[in-house]
Design an enzyme around this catalytic site. Sequence first.
Site, PDB file in Angstrom:
ATOM      1  N   LYS A  49       0.845  -1.211   0.000  1.00  0.00           N
ATOM      2  CA  LYS A  49       0.000   0.000   0.000  1.00  0.00           C
ATOM      3  C   LYS A  49       0.875   1.254   0.000  1.00  0.00           C
ATOM      4  CE  LYS A  49      -1.494   1.679   3.957  1.00  0.00           C
ATOM      5  NZ  LYS A  49      -1.158   3.072   4.338  1.00  0.00           N
ATOM      6  N   ASN A  50       1.882   1.280   0.840  1.00  0.00           N
ATOM      7  CA  ASN A  50       2.689   2.494   0.987  1.00  0.00           C
ATOM      8  C   ASN A  50       3.664   2.723  -0.163  1.00  0.00           C
ATOM      9  OD1 ASN A  50       1.271   2.983   3.251  1.00  0.00           O
ATOM     10  ND2 ASN A  50       2.872   2.387   4.682  1.00  0.00           N
ATOM     11  N   CYS A 143      -4.987  13.011  12.642  1.00  0.00           N
ATOM     12  CA  CYS A 143      -4.906  11.564  12.424  1.00  0.00           C
ATOM     13  C   CYS A 143      -4.895  10.884  13.786  1.00  0.00           C
ATOM     14  CB  CYS A 143      -3.627  11.232  11.656  1.00  0.00           C
ATOM     15  SG  CYS A 143      -3.350   9.481  11.476  1.00  0.00           S
ATOM     16  N   ARG A 148       0.132  14.925  12.402  1.00  0.00           N
ATOM     17  CA  ARG A 148       0.967  14.577  11.238  1.00  0.00           C
ATOM     18  C   ARG A 148       1.050  15.785  10.318  1.00  0.00           C
ATOM     19  NH1 ARG A 148      -0.883   8.770   9.170  1.00  0.00           N
ATOM     20  NH2 ARG A 148       1.050   8.907   7.973  1.00  0.00           N
ATOM     21  N   PRO A 149       1.861  16.796  10.727  1.00  0.00           N
ATOM     22  CA  PRO A 149       1.958  18.000   9.901  1.00  0.00           C
ATOM     23  C   PRO A 149       2.617  17.692   8.562  1.00  0.00           C
ATOM     24  CG  PRO A 149       3.659  17.991  11.598  1.00  0.00           C
ATOM     25  CD  PRO A 149       2.786  16.785  11.863  1.00  0.00           C
ATOM     26  N   ASP A 331       4.999   0.788  11.972  1.00  0.00           N
ATOM     27  CA  ASP A 331       3.781   0.126  11.486  1.00  0.00           C
ATOM     28  C   ASP A 331       3.686  -1.325  11.937  1.00  0.00           C
ATOM     29  OD1 ASP A 331       3.827   1.861   8.246  1.00  0.00           O
ATOM     30  OD2 ASP A 331       3.322   2.530  10.268  1.00  0.00           O
ATOM     31  N   ARG A 423      -8.415  -0.492   4.642  1.00  0.00           N
ATOM     32  CA  ARG A 423      -7.592   0.526   3.987  1.00  0.00           C
ATOM     33  C   ARG A 423      -6.251  -0.030   3.553  1.00  0.00           C
ATOM     34  NH1 ARG A 423      -7.027   6.094   6.879  1.00  0.00           N
ATOM     35  NH2 ARG A 423      -5.710   6.227   5.008  1.00  0.00           N
TER      36      ARG A 423
HETATM   37  C1  EPZ Z   1       4.484   6.986   6.087  1.00  0.00           C
HETATM   38  O1  EPZ Z   1       3.705   8.063   6.608  1.00  0.00           O
HETATM   39  C2  EPZ Z   1       3.547   5.773   6.053  1.00  0.00           C
HETATM   40  N1  EPZ Z   1       2.402   6.076   5.223  1.00  0.00           N
HETATM   41  C3  EPZ Z   1       3.079   5.451   7.467  1.00  0.00           C
HETATM   42  O2  EPZ Z   1       2.318   4.254   7.416  1.00  0.00           O
HETATM   43  C4  EPZ Z   1       4.292   5.183   8.341  1.00  0.00           C
HETATM   44  O3  EPZ Z   1       3.869   4.995   9.660  1.00  0.00           O
HETATM   45  C5  EPZ Z   1       5.241   6.394   8.285  1.00  0.00           C
HETATM   46  O4  EPZ Z   1       5.607   6.693   6.939  1.00  0.00           O
HETATM   47  C6  EPZ Z   1       6.528   6.153   9.064  1.00  0.00           C
HETATM   48  O5  EPZ Z   1       7.171   5.013   8.622  1.00  0.00           O
HETATM   49  C7  EPZ Z   1       2.535   5.979   3.873  1.00  0.00           C
HETATM   50  O6  EPZ Z   1       3.580   5.685   3.326  1.00  0.00           O
HETATM   51  C8  EPZ Z   1       1.310   6.266   3.070  1.00  0.00           C
HETATM   52  P1  EPZ Z   1       6.570  10.492   7.879  1.00  0.00           P
HETATM   53  P2  EPZ Z   1       4.242   9.579   6.494  1.00  0.00           P
HETATM   54  O7  EPZ Z   1       6.438  11.716   7.055  1.00  0.00           O
HETATM   55  O8  EPZ Z   1       4.958   9.756   5.223  1.00  0.00           O
HETATM   56  C9  EPZ Z   1       6.684  13.947  11.183  1.00  0.00           C
HETATM   57  C10 EPZ Z   1       0.474   2.825   7.778  1.00  0.00           C
HETATM   58  O9  EPZ Z   1       0.063   2.303   8.823  1.00  0.00           O
HETATM   59  N2  EPZ Z   1       6.548  14.902  10.074  1.00  0.00           N
HETATM   60  O10 EPZ Z   1       7.765   9.643   7.687  1.00  0.00           O
HETATM   61  O11 EPZ Z   1       3.095  10.461   6.794  1.00  0.00           O
HETATM   62  C11 EPZ Z   1       5.447  13.081  11.395  1.00  0.00           C
HETATM   63  O12 EPZ Z   1       4.474  13.727  12.145  1.00  0.00           O
HETATM   64  C12 EPZ Z   1       0.931   4.304   7.790  1.00  0.00           C
HETATM   65  O13 EPZ Z   1       0.559   2.235   6.699  1.00  0.00           O
HETATM   66  C13 EPZ Z   1       6.623  16.246  10.329  1.00  0.00           C
HETATM   67  O14 EPZ Z   1       6.799  16.672  11.471  1.00  0.00           O
HETATM   68  O15 EPZ Z   1       5.253   9.596   7.729  1.00  0.00           O
HETATM   69  C14 EPZ Z   1       6.027  11.857  12.082  1.00  0.00           C
HETATM   70  O16 EPZ Z   1       6.150  12.096  13.438  1.00  0.00           O
HETATM   71  C15 EPZ Z   1       0.650   4.973   9.073  1.00  0.00           C
HETATM   72  N3  EPZ Z   1       6.468  17.107   9.292  1.00  0.00           N
HETATM   73  C16 EPZ Z   1       7.401  11.742  11.435  1.00  0.00           C
HETATM   74  O17 EPZ Z   1       7.719  13.011  10.875  1.00  0.00           O
HETATM   75  C17 EPZ Z   1       6.277  16.687   7.997  1.00  0.00           C
HETATM   76  O18 EPZ Z   1       6.139  17.503   7.076  1.00  0.00           O
HETATM   77  C18 EPZ Z   1       7.497  10.689  10.331  1.00  0.00           C
HETATM   78  O19 EPZ Z   1       6.445  10.915   9.422  1.00  0.00           O
HETATM   79  C19 EPZ Z   1       6.223  15.306   7.747  1.00  0.00           C
HETATM   80  C20 EPZ Z   1       6.377  14.419   8.802  1.00  0.00           C
END
Ligand code: EPZ
Length: 444
Positions: A49-50, A143, A148-149, A331, A423
């Site tokens: 999915k990701n 979320c 999740r900014p 995850d 999902r």
């Molecule tokens: C991806 O989310 C995955 N989703 C998530 O999987 C996964 O948990 C996550 O990466 C971490 O591995 C998809 O790929 C669709 P990040 P993403 O940006 O890209 C912070 C599942 O269960 N952050 O790596 O949204 C954020 O809040 C889902 O399949 C900022 O602060 O995750 C988090 O604490 C859930 N500002 C950290 O960074 C930003 O602009 C990592 O988030 C972006 C992120």
Amino acid sequence: MLRRAPRNDNPSCVVIRAAFVYNPSVERIRILGRNDLRLKGDVRISGSKNAVLPALAASLLTSEPVRLHNIPLVKDVFSMLKLMTELGLEYALEGTSLTLDVPKILSEEASYSLVKLMRASFLVLGPLLARFGKAIVAQPGGCAIGPRPVDLHIAGLQRLGANITFEHGYVKAEADRLQGADIRFEKKTVGGTEHLVMAAALARGETVLRNCAQEPEISNLCELLIKMGARIEGVGEETIRIVGVEQLGGADHEIIPDRIETGTFLVAGALTRGDIHLTGTEPSHILTTIEKLRYSGAVIDVEGKAIHVTGSAEIRPQDVTTSPYPGFPTDMQAQFMVLMTQAAGTSIITETIFDRRFQHVNELLRLGATIEVMGDKAVVHGRTPLSGAEVIATDLRASASLILAGLIASGETIVNDVEHIDRGYERIEEKLRGLGARIDRIRE
Ligand code: EPZ
């Protein structure tokens, strides 16, 4: 069920929706668990999915067809297709192969009603901006697993020269042509890295991205972009260099197996003293989870693209700390926690990525587990036999953990709010039934 859906009476586009029809009536999952259940047999892992979600967004970067194979038939994919269809996508689905075509833009706006369904749809902003010079995308809301900014996405696009304004909950971005830049991510972000790689692919000049996330889904996206004609170096590394090109072409691309679905079924095998053969996997993408499962006592044999897990009678406690790839995936945290409720001793699980990713704990307590949460740590006291109860799923991976717990809880477990599981897991009940679980879906 195959159904032809009318769309913009555009005779050139045939939309075929297959396999996934979500019934909005109340659906719940019922599991008749046994604490001596032993899952046995073969299970085929679906595409990731990701990995497929950013690949779908990447198709907006070209006017030529992009063909993706091994796509998972999960709800998030259809939400993304629905959103992109409003932007101008035409697609055809045959089995698990998808042909995507964006000959022209119909709208540069991605509405909140669709973006709120799935955060990853925010990734259409960069590709629309890079190819068409303008994009208006709803800011994804809150979320369940934490704030999740998307500030790092926005800051990166601004560094590439985008003029960005915020109006009524929408991000409005404009740029004649994006310009290459040297950008260091303040923290590792999967979505942020994917977003900027896509935008930079059509920018003028070179972009250097530093402190990138290194998840395999990002590498899979880079490989697709390279097939489309992008010039990218450092795939899978912390520093990625992209030299922008004038335009991108079509491609034919395989989506990687879902490493989190793989991990979920490996835990199912370890949890039930099972004997499961997983096919269609990529073992190299899930090494940390395999290692932790081996330490906990499971026997895991890797055979090419297949993995064989044999659960042991004794489960050993393990401390786990989630971290960006190649660390232990956040995850997999909830699923691994269920295994630790059956370990002979105490385990400490530390969640470092998301602030509110322990919501499954209260539901596991309802099934009889003993877990204390202190800040970013959950102390799991094993071994506690579980007994069936009614529980509520709060997010995708929490719902997977409740299903796993229901398998070994004596009696009936009812999991509510199952739209979360759909999902990201394709036909999970069917796959578990194939391994001997007593699980079905009840519709009211
Ligand atoms: C991806 O989310 C995955 N989703 C998530 O999987 C996964 O948990 C996550 O990466 C971490 O591995 C998809 O790929 C669709 P990040 P993403 O940006 O890209 C912070 C599942 O269960 N952050 O790596 O949204 C954020 O809040 C889902 O399949 C900022 O602060 O995750 C988090 O604490 C859930 N500002 C950290 O960074 C930003 O602009 C990592 O988030 C972006 C992120």
